[in-house]
Design a protein around this motif. Sequence first.
Motif, short mmCIF file in Angstrom:
data_model
loop_
_atom_site.label_atom_id
_atom_site.label_comp_id
_atom_site.label_asym_id
_atom_site.label_seq_id
_atom_site.Cartn_x
_atom_site.Cartn_y
_atom_site.Cartn_z
N ASP A 186 0.86 -1.18 0.00
CA ASP A 186 0.00 0.00 0.00
C ASP A 186 0.90 1.23 0.00
O ASP A 186 1.83 1.31 0.82
N HIS B 230 -1.66 1.94 9.37
CA HIS B 230 -2.10 0.61 9.81
C HIS B 230 -1.04 -0.45 9.54
O HIS B 230 -0.21 -0.29 8.65
N ALA C 4 1.99 0.29 7.28
CA ALA C 4 1.70 1.31 6.26
C ALA C 4 1.56 2.64 6.99
O ALA C 4 0.59 2.86 7.72
N GLU D 208 1.19 6.63 6.91
CA GLU D 208 0.60 7.49 5.89
C GLU D 208 0.06 8.82 6.42
O GLU D 208 -1.14 8.97 6.64
N GLU E 183 2.47 7.89 1.59
CA GLU E 183 2.41 6.61 2.29
C GLU E 183 3.38 5.60 1.70
O GLU E 183 3.54 5.54 0.49
CO CO Z 1 -2.92 2.61 3.81
#
Ligand code: CO
Length: 251
Positions: free
Chosen positions: A108, A171, A202, A204, A235
């Motif tokens: 991500d 997350h 991740a 961000e 991110e």
């Molecule tokens: Co994300």
Amino acid sequence: MAAVTIKSEREIELMREAGRLLAQVHEELAKTIRPGISTKDIDTTCEQLIRECGGTPNFLHYDGYPASVCVSVNEEVVHGIPRPDRILQEGDIVSLDTGLIYKGYHADAARTYGVGEITREAEKLIRVTRESFFRGIGLARAGRHLHDISNAIADYVISYGYGIVHDLVGHGIGTCLHEPPYIPNYPQRRRGIKLKAGMTLAIEPMINLGTGEVEWLDDGWTVVTADHRLSAHYENTVLITDREPEILTLL
Ligand code: CO
Ligand code: MF3
């Protein structure tokens, strides 16, 4: 909340592969950004790039989300839905947030770009948002705490007087797109969990020129700034190690 997963060496290798593929998708996608292109065109290209490299779009159909990438323009913070009638204009800023799943592992990442010439104010917001991510991971390593990341991001952003979005957070990531823990971008009193080698996160920051307050549009997805001023997003998927963290979604 469920426990934070620690990835094995084999899993880390697959996370690296997924991350590298996503980094390549972002590099190609960046080249499409110009005045006159629709946000739907970006989605079409994004899905093609993800599938061509052997990945599967993980945003598509997530909770009913209808596209492979979130394209958020100007006052849109995140989760902008691509549309054929939404045309990028010179001077806009646009955040591309996309992810993929490869051999069962998710990556991500998000980037914010200027469309043609943009104001110095917009340039600076994009730069500081990206830099806040690097501040955040500056001390991220086994033995430190989760909220060292949050506080490092927050301190940096606050020093510029920007607004930090509280309603959305980073997350954990792995065999699911969203795993524990939540990773806030705003100041935390508690230290949070202890970071361990093999955690994949991740991180961000979502940063606004004005206040951090946001609202949801009637489409149920698009998050916009309450004051309609600009917002930027940056991110990456990051691996915690005993040394420097490894940024999996950068080439
Ligand atoms: Co994300
Ligand atoms: N990148 C987003 C996140 O970090 C995921 C977007 S949700 C989706 O949480 F539905 F658009 F996929």
